[in-house]
Design a protein around this motif. Structure first.
Motif, PDB file in Angstrom:
ATOM      1  N   VAL A  83      19.334  45.661  37.024  1.00  0.00           N
ATOM      2  CA  VAL A  83      18.729  47.069  37.349  1.00  0.00           C
ATOM      3  C   VAL A  83      19.594  47.572  37.803  1.00  0.00           C
ATOM      4  O   VAL A  83      20.528  49.891  37.331  1.00  0.00           O
ATOM      5  CB  VAL A  83      17.162  47.828  38.645  1.00  0.00           C
ATOM      6  CG1 VAL A  83      17.047  48.514  38.493  1.00  0.00           C
ATOM      7  CG2 VAL A  83      16.557  47.279  37.811  1.00  0.00           C
ATOM      8  N   ALA A  84      20.761  47.610  38.646  1.00  0.00           N
ATOM      9  CA  ALA A  84      21.815  48.012  39.232  1.00  0.00           C
ATOM     10  C   ALA A  84      23.042  48.783  38.570  1.00  0.00           C
ATOM     11  O   ALA A  84      23.406  49.927  38.841  1.00  0.00           O
ATOM     12  CB  ALA A  84      22.458  47.795  40.257  1.00  0.00           C
ATOM     13  N   GLN A  85      23.321  47.515  37.888  1.00  0.00           N
ATOM     14  CA  GLN A  85      24.245  47.393  37.366  1.00  0.00           C
ATOM     15  C   GLN A  85      23.867  48.553  35.867  1.00  0.00           C
ATOM     16  O   GLN A  85      24.630  49.570  35.144  1.00  0.00           O
ATOM     17  CB  GLN A  85      24.347  46.666  36.129  1.00  0.00           C
ATOM     18  CG  GLN A  85      25.687  45.181  37.156  1.00  0.00           C
ATOM     19  CD  GLN A  85      25.819  44.169  35.730  1.00  0.00           C
ATOM     20  OE1 GLN A  85      25.122  43.481  35.593  1.00  0.00           O
ATOM     21  NE2 GLN A  85      26.904  43.809  35.619  1.00  0.00           N
ATOM     22  N   GLU A  86      22.278  48.560  35.377  1.00  0.00           N
ATOM     23  CA  GLU A  86      22.712  49.907  34.059  1.00  0.00           C
ATOM     24  C   GLU A  86      22.400  51.009  34.760  1.00  0.00           C
ATOM     25  O   GLU A  86      22.245  51.966  34.781  1.00  0.00           O
ATOM     26  CB  GLU A  86      20.647  49.853  33.735  1.00  0.00           C
ATOM     27  CG  GLU A  86      20.905  48.820  33.326  1.00  0.00           C
ATOM     28  CD  GLU A  86      18.687  47.887  32.760  1.00  0.00           C
ATOM     29  OE1 GLU A  86      18.238  48.637  33.464  1.00  0.00           O
ATOM     30  OE2 GLU A  86      19.006  47.082  32.216  1.00  0.00           O
ATOM     31  N   ASN A  87      21.819  51.465  36.291  1.00  0.00           N
ATOM     32  CA  ASN A  87      22.151  53.007  37.276  1.00  0.00           C
ATOM     33  C   ASN A  87      23.553  53.430  37.326  1.00  0.00           C
ATOM     34  O   ASN A  87      23.605  54.578  38.087  1.00  0.00           O
ATOM     35  CB  ASN A  87      21.328  52.427  38.154  1.00  0.00           C
ATOM     36  CG  ASN A  87      19.687  52.704  37.655  1.00  0.00           C
ATOM     37  OD1 ASN A  87      18.936  52.608  37.185  1.00  0.00           O
ATOM     38  ND2 ASN A  87      18.948  51.730  39.309  1.00  0.00           N
ATOM     39  N   GLY A  88      24.361  51.847  37.277  1.00  0.00           N
ATOM     40  CA  GLY A  88      25.758  52.291  38.055  1.00  0.00           C
ATOM     41  C   GLY A  88      25.848  52.222  39.196  1.00  0.00           C
ATOM     42  O   GLY A  88      26.933  52.520  39.885  1.00  0.00           O
ATOM     43  N   ASP A  89      25.369  52.044  39.934  1.00  0.00           N
ATOM     44  CA  ASP A  89      25.051  51.345  41.270  1.00  0.00           C
ATOM     45  C   ASP A  89      25.792  50.146  41.800  1.00  0.00           C
ATOM     46  O   ASP A  89      25.088  49.407  41.798  1.00  0.00           O
ATOM     47  CB  ASP A  89      23.856  51.102  41.878  1.00  0.00           C
ATOM     48  CG  ASP A  89      22.951  51.434  43.202  1.00  0.00           C
ATOM     49  OD1 ASP A  89      24.679  51.048  44.344  1.00  0.00           O
ATOM     50  OD2 ASP A  89      22.100  50.863  43.692  1.00  0.00           O
TER      51      ASP A  89
END
Length: 111
Positions: A83-89
């Protein structure tokens, strides 16, 4: 005794019981107090209500880690990392990676 911040979030939650931001904030405060089972409950509801909430995944994973629920911590961290990767976080990705390494060290020491 609950902190004033936790009390505030609990009152806000009464008005908006499914708000993922409030659920996560209360979970974080309870985590800080060492009230991990209760924190886990609120953080789990936060990710249920907002499946793309990477910070909530990170904190839920940390809560499982503190409760020594290794398999569940690994599962939550893996999903949270996606999720964090998908969000660019990227900061959350790095923080999750740190806890995944700690989990691997723990499991190596126990096994």
């Amino acid at each position: 005794m609950e902190t004033p911040r936790a009390e505030t979030f609990r009152k806000l939650l009464e008005k908006s019981p499914d708000n993922p931001m409030i659920l996560c904030s209360l979970g974080i405060e309870l985590f800080k107090e060492g009230r991990y089972p209760e924190a886990r409950e609120h953080l789990a509801r936060a990710v249920e209500n907002k499946p793309d909430y990477s910070v909530a995944y990170r904190m839920l994973g940390r809560t499982h880690f503190e409760l020594r629920e290794n398999a569940e911590a690994r599962r939550v961290f893996a999903r949270g990392r996606e999720v964090a990767q998908e969000n660019g976080d990227l900061q959350t990705v790095r923080e999750i990676d740190v806890f995944l390494r700690r989990l691997e060290k723990r499991e190596a020491g126990e096994g």
